[in-house]
Design a protein around this motif. Structure first.
Motif, PDB file in Angstrom:
ATOM      1  N   ASP A 109    -129.023  18.847 -46.923  1.00  0.00           N
ATOM      2  CA  ASP A 109    -128.017  19.598 -47.680  1.00  0.00           C
ATOM      3  C   ASP A 109    -126.757  18.771 -47.895  1.00  0.00           C
ATOM      4  O   ASP A 109    -126.201  18.760 -48.991  1.00  0.00           O
ATOM      5  N   THR A 110    -126.292  18.075 -46.875  1.00  0.00           N
ATOM      6  CA  THR A 110    -125.085  17.265 -47.026  1.00  0.00           C
ATOM      7  C   THR A 110    -125.349  16.078 -47.934  1.00  0.00           C
ATOM      8  O   THR A 110    -124.443  15.639 -48.652  1.00  0.00           O
ATOM      9  N   GLY A 111    -126.557  15.558 -47.943  1.00  0.00           N
ATOM     10  CA  GLY A 111    -126.901  14.452 -48.838  1.00  0.00           C
ATOM     11  C   GLY A 111    -126.883  14.874 -50.285  1.00  0.00           C
ATOM     12  O   GLY A 111    -126.405  14.138 -51.158  1.00  0.00           O
ATOM     13  N   GLU A 112    -127.386  16.061 -50.584  1.00  0.00           N
ATOM     14  CA  GLU A 112    -127.370  16.566 -51.954  1.00  0.00           C
ATOM     15  C   GLU A 112    -125.941  16.822 -52.421  1.00  0.00           C
ATOM     16  O   GLU A 112    -125.593  16.544 -53.578  1.00  0.00           O
ATOM     17  N   ALA A 113    -125.108  17.334 -51.532  1.00  0.00           N
ATOM     18  CA  ALA A 113    -123.710  17.572 -51.901  1.00  0.00           C
ATOM     19  C   ALA A 113    -122.996  16.254 -52.190  1.00  0.00           C
ATOM     20  O   ALA A 113    -122.228  16.155 -53.158  1.00  0.00           O
ATOM     21  N   ALA A 114    -123.247  15.245 -51.388  1.00  0.00           N
ATOM     22  CA  ALA A 114    -122.625  13.942 -51.614  1.00  0.00           C
ATOM     23  C   ALA A 114    -123.107  13.324 -52.924  1.00  0.00           C
ATOM     24  O   ALA A 114    -122.320  12.721 -53.664  1.00  0.00           O
ATOM     25  N   ALA A 115    -124.397  13.469 -53.220  1.00  0.00           N
ATOM     26  CA  ALA A 115    -124.934  12.933 -54.478  1.00  0.00           C
ATOM     27  C   ALA A 115    -124.333  13.646 -55.676  1.00  0.00           C
ATOM     28  O   ALA A 115    -123.997  13.018 -56.687  1.00  0.00           O
ATOM     29  N   CYS A 116    -124.167  14.954 -55.577  1.00  0.00           N
ATOM     30  CA  CYS A 116    -123.583  15.726 -56.671  1.00  0.00           C
ATOM     31  C   CYS A 116    -122.129  15.317 -56.905  1.00  0.00           C
ATOM     32  O   CYS A 116    -121.713  15.102 -58.048  1.00  0.00           O
ATOM     33  N   GLU A 117    -121.366  15.193 -55.831  1.00  0.00           N
ATOM     34  CA  GLU A 117    -119.970  14.784 -55.965  1.00  0.00           C
ATOM     35  C   GLU A 117    -119.857  13.372 -56.530  1.00  0.00           C
ATOM     36  O   GLU A 117    -118.957  13.078 -57.326  1.00  0.00           O
ATOM     37  N   ALA A 118    -120.763  12.488 -56.147  1.00  0.00           N
ATOM     38  CA  ALA A 118    -120.758  11.122 -56.683  1.00  0.00           C
ATOM     39  C   ALA A 118    -121.076  11.131 -58.174  1.00  0.00           C
ATOM     40  O   ALA A 118    -120.453  10.390 -58.950  1.00  0.00           O
ATOM     41  N   ASN A 119    -122.042  11.954 -58.585  1.00  0.00           N
ATOM     42  CA  ASN A 119    -122.369  12.065 -60.013  1.00  0.00           C
ATOM     43  C   ASN A 119    -121.178  12.575 -60.819  1.00  0.00           C
ATOM     44  O   ASN A 119    -120.882  12.066 -61.896  1.00  0.00           O
ATOM     45  N   VAL A 120    -120.496  13.583 -60.308  1.00  0.00           N
ATOM     46  CA  VAL A 120    -119.331  14.140 -61.006  1.00  0.00           C
ATOM     47  C   VAL A 120    -118.232  13.087 -61.121  1.00  0.00           C
ATOM     48  O   VAL A 120    -117.650  12.884 -62.197  1.00  0.00           O
ATOM     49  N   SER A 121    -117.955  12.401 -60.027  1.00  0.00           N
ATOM     50  CA  SER A 121    -116.897  11.386 -60.032  1.00  0.00           C
ATOM     51  C   SER A 121    -117.224  10.247 -60.994  1.00  0.00           C
ATOM     52  O   SER A 121    -116.346   9.782 -61.742  1.00  0.00           O
ATOM     53  N   THR A 122    -118.460   9.808 -60.993  1.00  0.00           N
ATOM     54  CA  THR A 122    -118.873   8.729 -61.896  1.00  0.00           C
ATOM     55  C   THR A 122    -118.766   9.163 -63.346  1.00  0.00           C
ATOM     56  O   THR A 122    -118.281   8.408 -64.204  1.00  0.00           O
ATOM     57  N   ALA A 123    -119.203  10.386 -63.649  1.00  0.00           N
ATOM     58  CA  ALA A 123    -119.130  10.886 -65.020  1.00  0.00           C
ATOM     59  C   ALA A 123    -117.681  11.046 -65.463  1.00  0.00           C
ATOM     60  O   ALA A 123    -117.335  10.725 -66.601  1.00  0.00           O
ATOM     61  N   ALA A 143    -119.010  12.869 -77.374  1.00  0.00           N
ATOM     62  CA  ALA A 143    -119.699  14.102 -77.768  1.00  0.00           C
ATOM     63  C   ALA A 143    -120.568  14.637 -76.640  1.00  0.00           C
ATOM     64  O   ALA A 143    -120.712  15.843 -76.470  1.00  0.00           O
ATOM     65  N   SER A 144    -121.141  13.734 -75.862  1.00  0.00           N
ATOM     66  CA  SER A 144    -121.977  14.130 -74.712  1.00  0.00           C
ATOM     67  C   SER A 144    -122.000  12.970 -73.735  1.00  0.00           C
ATOM     68  O   SER A 144    -121.553  11.863 -74.049  1.00  0.00           O
ATOM     69  N   LEU A 145    -122.544  13.240 -72.560  1.00  0.00           N
ATOM     70  CA  LEU A 145    -122.653  12.153 -71.578  1.00  0.00           C
ATOM     71  C   LEU A 145    -123.691  11.126 -72.007  1.00  0.00           C
ATOM     72  O   LEU A 145    -123.615   9.964 -71.609  1.00  0.00           O
ATOM     73  N   ALA A 146    -124.631  11.528 -72.830  1.00  0.00           N
ATOM     74  CA  ALA A 146    -125.633  10.585 -73.323  1.00  0.00           C
ATOM     75  C   ALA A 146    -124.985   9.513 -74.198  1.00  0.00           C
ATOM     76  O   ALA A 146    -125.491   8.390 -74.298  1.00  0.00           O
ATOM     77  N   ALA A 147    -123.840   9.825 -74.838  1.00  0.00           N
ATOM     78  CA  ALA A 147    -123.135   8.851 -75.669  1.00  0.00           C
ATOM     79  C   ALA A 147    -122.497   7.748 -74.828  1.00  0.00           C
ATOM     80  O   ALA A 147    -122.118   6.708 -75.359  1.00  0.00           O
ATOM     81  N   LEU A 148    -122.391   7.969 -73.522  1.00  0.00           N
ATOM     82  CA  LEU A 148    -121.773   6.982 -72.633  1.00  0.00           C
ATOM     83  C   LEU A 148    -122.764   5.929 -72.140  1.00  0.00           C
ATOM     84  O   LEU A 148    -122.363   4.949 -71.517  1.00  0.00           O
ATOM     85  N   PRO A 153    -125.401   2.954 -72.848  1.00  0.00           N
ATOM     86  CA  PRO A 153    -125.362   2.147 -71.627  1.00  0.00           C
ATOM     87  C   PRO A 153    -124.016   1.495 -71.381  1.00  0.00           C
ATOM     88  O   PRO A 153    -123.870   0.748 -70.422  1.00  0.00           O
ATOM     89  N   ASP A 154    -123.009   1.763 -72.237  1.00  0.00           N
ATOM     90  CA  ASP A 154    -121.731   1.070 -72.091  1.00  0.00           C
ATOM     91  C   ASP A 154    -120.934   1.517 -70.865  1.00  0.00           C
ATOM     92  O   ASP A 154    -120.311   0.690 -70.206  1.00  0.00           O
ATOM     93  N   PHE A 155    -120.946   2.810 -70.555  1.00  0.00           N
ATOM     94  CA  PHE A 155    -120.128   3.323 -69.470  1.00  0.00           C
ATOM     95  C   PHE A 155    -120.936   3.890 -68.307  1.00  0.00           C
ATOM     96  O   PHE A 155    -120.428   3.991 -67.207  1.00  0.00           O
ATOM     97  N   LEU A 156    -122.163   4.295 -68.559  1.00  0.00           N
ATOM     98  CA  LEU A 156    -123.045   4.828 -67.527  1.00  0.00           C
ATOM     99  C   LEU A 156    -124.394   4.128 -67.597  1.00  0.00           C
ATOM    100  O   LEU A 156    -124.850   3.762 -68.678  1.00  0.00           O
TER     101      LEU A 156
END
Length: 116
Positions: A46-60, A76-81, A83-86
């Motif tokens: 559970d703590t691993g999933e929470a850390a992964a979710c927070e990391a995804n949010v921070s990166t995005a 327009a969307s995260l897909a537009a990011l 390969p330049d930013f994500l």
């Protein structure tokens, strides 16, 4: 004079082994310890999933800010990011729903999945 092996055998004849009660007590103690370990390890996922979710949010969020700094508008969307930013799209359907990121282009806000 007795040989060393004979002396060892003579000394061991008078010693008794473990009783059934002693063996059962040891087995019960090992079972209790195993149960404690199993229940304490269950929460690690559970703590691993929470850390992964927070990391995804921070990166995005960082990628959206970098896109805004370069282009002067929100993507327009995260897909537009990609390969330049994500490296990959954290809002894609292939990402586990508990750590998937959602993005609102109008406000530029990024929110996390159910694990956040």
């Amino acid at each position: 004079m007795l040989a060393p092996l004979d002396r060892l055998r003579a000394a061991r004849r008078d010693q008794a082994g473990f009783t059934l009660i002693e063996l059962l007590i040891v087995i019960v103690i090992l079972g209790v310890l195993a149960a404690v370990v199993v229940f304490s390890v269950r929460g690690i996922n559970d703590t691993g999933e929470a850390a992964a979710c927070e990391a995804n949010v921070s990166t995005a969020e960082t990628a959206v800010e970098a896109f805004y700094a370069q282009n002067g508008s929100n993507p327009a969307s995260l897909a537009a990011l990609v390969p330049d930013f994500l490296k990959s799209d954290p809002s894609a359907a292939a990402v586990d729903a508990t750590v998937r990121v959602t993005y609102v282009a109008a406000s530029g806000t990024v929110t996390g999945g159910s694990a956040c």
